[in-house]
Design a protein around this motif. Sequence first.
Motif, PDB file in Angstrom:
ATOM      1  N   LYS A 116       0.833  -1.198   0.000  1.00  9.59           N
ATOM      2  CA  LYS A 116       0.000   0.000   0.000  1.00  9.59           C
ATOM      3  C   LYS A 116       0.873   1.256   0.000  1.00  9.59           C
ATOM      4  O   LYS A 116       0.440   2.314  -0.442  1.00  9.59           O
ATOM      5  N   SER A 117       2.065   1.129   0.528  1.00 16.30           N
ATOM      6  CA  SER A 117       2.965   2.268   0.667  1.00 16.30           C
ATOM      7  C   SER A 117       3.914   2.358  -0.526  1.00 16.30           C
ATOM      8  O   SER A 117       4.682   1.436  -0.782  1.00 16.30           O
TER       9      SER A 117
ATOM     10  N   GLY B  88       7.366   2.347   0.853  1.00 17.52           N
ATOM     11  CA  GLY B  88       7.728   1.002   1.281  1.00 17.52           C
ATOM     12  C   GLY B  88       8.080   0.110   0.108  1.00 17.52           C
ATOM     13  O   GLY B  88       9.021  -0.683   0.176  1.00 17.52           O
TER      14      GLY B  88
ATOM     15  N   VAL C 200       8.163   0.074   7.744  1.00 18.43           N
ATOM     16  CA  VAL C 200       7.242  -0.104   6.621  1.00 18.43           C
ATOM     17  C   VAL C 200       6.106  -1.038   7.023  1.00 18.43           C
ATOM     18  O   VAL C 200       4.939  -0.798   6.698  1.00 18.43           O
TER      19      VAL C 200
ATOM     20  N   ILE D  33       3.431   0.680   8.947  1.00 15.99           N
ATOM     21  CA  ILE D  33       2.559   1.502   8.095  1.00 15.99           C
ATOM     22  C   ILE D  33       1.558   0.623   7.358  1.00 15.99           C
ATOM     23  O   ILE D  33       0.392   0.960   7.206  1.00 15.99           O
ATOM     24  N   GLU D  34       2.023  -0.533   6.912  1.00 15.15           N
ATOM     25  CA  GLU D  34       1.181  -1.427   6.124  1.00 15.15           C
ATOM     26  C   GLU D  34       0.056  -2.040   6.945  1.00 15.15           C
ATOM     27  O   GLU D  34      -1.027  -2.282   6.429  1.00 15.15           O
TER      28      GLU D  34
ATOM     29  N   GLN E 274       1.274  10.130   7.322  1.00 14.23           N
ATOM     30  CA  GLN E 274       1.533   9.499   6.040  1.00 14.23           C
ATOM     31  C   GLN E 274       0.532   8.395   5.852  1.00 14.23           C
ATOM     32  O   GLN E 274      -0.268   8.103   6.713  1.00 14.23           O
ATOM     33  N   GLU E 275       0.599   7.771   4.646  1.00 12.50           N
ATOM     34  CA  GLU E 275      -0.381   6.745   4.359  1.00 12.50           C
ATOM     35  C   GLU E 275      -0.297   5.638   5.394  1.00 12.50           C
ATOM     36  O   GLU E 275       0.769   5.230   5.802  1.00 12.50           O
ATOM     37  N   GLY E 276      -1.435   5.198   5.851  1.00 14.07           N
ATOM     38  CA  GLY E 276      -1.467   4.144   6.855  1.00 14.07           C
ATOM     39  C   GLY E 276      -0.987   4.627   8.198  1.00 14.07           C
ATOM     40  O   GLY E 276      -0.498   3.843   9.000  1.00 14.07           O
TER      41      GLY E 276
END
Length: 468
Positions: free
Chosen positions: A127-128, A131, A383, A386-387, A449-451
Amino acid sequence: MSSIVDTLKGARKMTKRAQSPRWLAGLITVSLAVGCAGVGTQARPEDIARLERKVTATPADAESRAQLGLAYYQAKRFQDARTTFDRLATEGSRDGAVYLYLGLTNEELKDYQGARNAYTKYLDVAKSAGGRKDVQSRLALLARKELRDEAKVAIQREQDLSDQPPTARSVAVFPFRLVGGDDRLKPLQAALADMMITDLQLSGGIVSVERVRVQSMLDEMLLGEAGYTTPETGARAGRLLRAETVVQGVVTAADQDQLRMDASVLNVVARSNKGDVGNDGKLTAVFDIEKKMVFGILDLLGIQLTPTEREKINENRTENVLAFLAYGQGLQAADKGNYQEASRFFRQATDLDPRFNRAQQQHTENIQLQQGENVTTEKVQQVASIESPTIAAATVQTAQSNTDLAKQTASDVNPSPAGALTQSGGTTGGGGSTTNGDARHPAQEGQQQEGATQAAHARITITIPRPN
């Protein structure tokens, strides 16, 4: 401790204020993400028993199983962690953190092929974007690491490998040893072997062993320039590489203008020499010399070329000898792990000859290898956090434990008789002023940030008392 002190010093510069010439009072509030809901920080070794009971009771609970795998990883029970994450992956999990931790676990177990497979699967569900880029860079570096490990294992299992058949039609080309001439011509050793490997592969009837794999084996065998030119040594290295044929030889430079190449073509299984090929000419004609060598080797191997294949082999060249030497320097630097230096040489080669596509490819690859060196285990875990914030959802016990840790850390950094450490809001003592706002450290701004994951925060309030 020092990093926290530095953080506080930075925050003080941003938030300190003077209320009058004789008064200095301020309030600094630092928000510490001590319970970041990341997959790498929540499940702890002490949670294993509880999570095992939960998984036994609800085996379909993928989240609890992932937390258990993480707890195993944190406890360094890597075999158990791999089993857990591998089952989730086999079931088709779409959670990127599962594949990232499966890759990390395989690395710990020195199963680099398994690690590469796991990271490659992660790229399918990532998704990142950041990442994805980090993992791609780590994959490139991991491939080099895998080759070195394979060479070590091959030498340890040399007796077993001697009984195994070679890969059909496979040819390993060793670096050509330079004899005489200027040392500045030494890059030809790697550059000529690399070009020859590519040319043989273009025939369609040959499976070339990649140059990096050959070099990794020679390095592990501790073979110097004088060591891998004997037929017996070449045959031994060929068996370890599971090559059917080995090509090795010398480049003789009597002076800066004249060049000669001589090569032996060894049958690895029979441990015999199938024949020799040689050619000479001016240094400026080095590419013509190499092409004639390739065609001679293919003739010895009984390979019939089509007109198209012959044309492709002839086209695989650069017309600039200086660019070719810079390319060879890049290969030598990369073999030593100096990827930044290698990139500079490959860039120089493409500057000298913009049509030198092979040099451009190597430049791109070495930039990625450079980036891969910066992708640490800790970064992969970041990472993962975040995921998969759901896998790493903080338990009440973990959040409380982290808060207590933050309190103790703050007390060590800034012991205050006024008891300035609070969990929420602000209190003060000792005649200072307070502010109940949530003033965060500037370094934390923009970290959404994302996630982005939830975090348990501890607030450190530092009061600067009025001087006497």
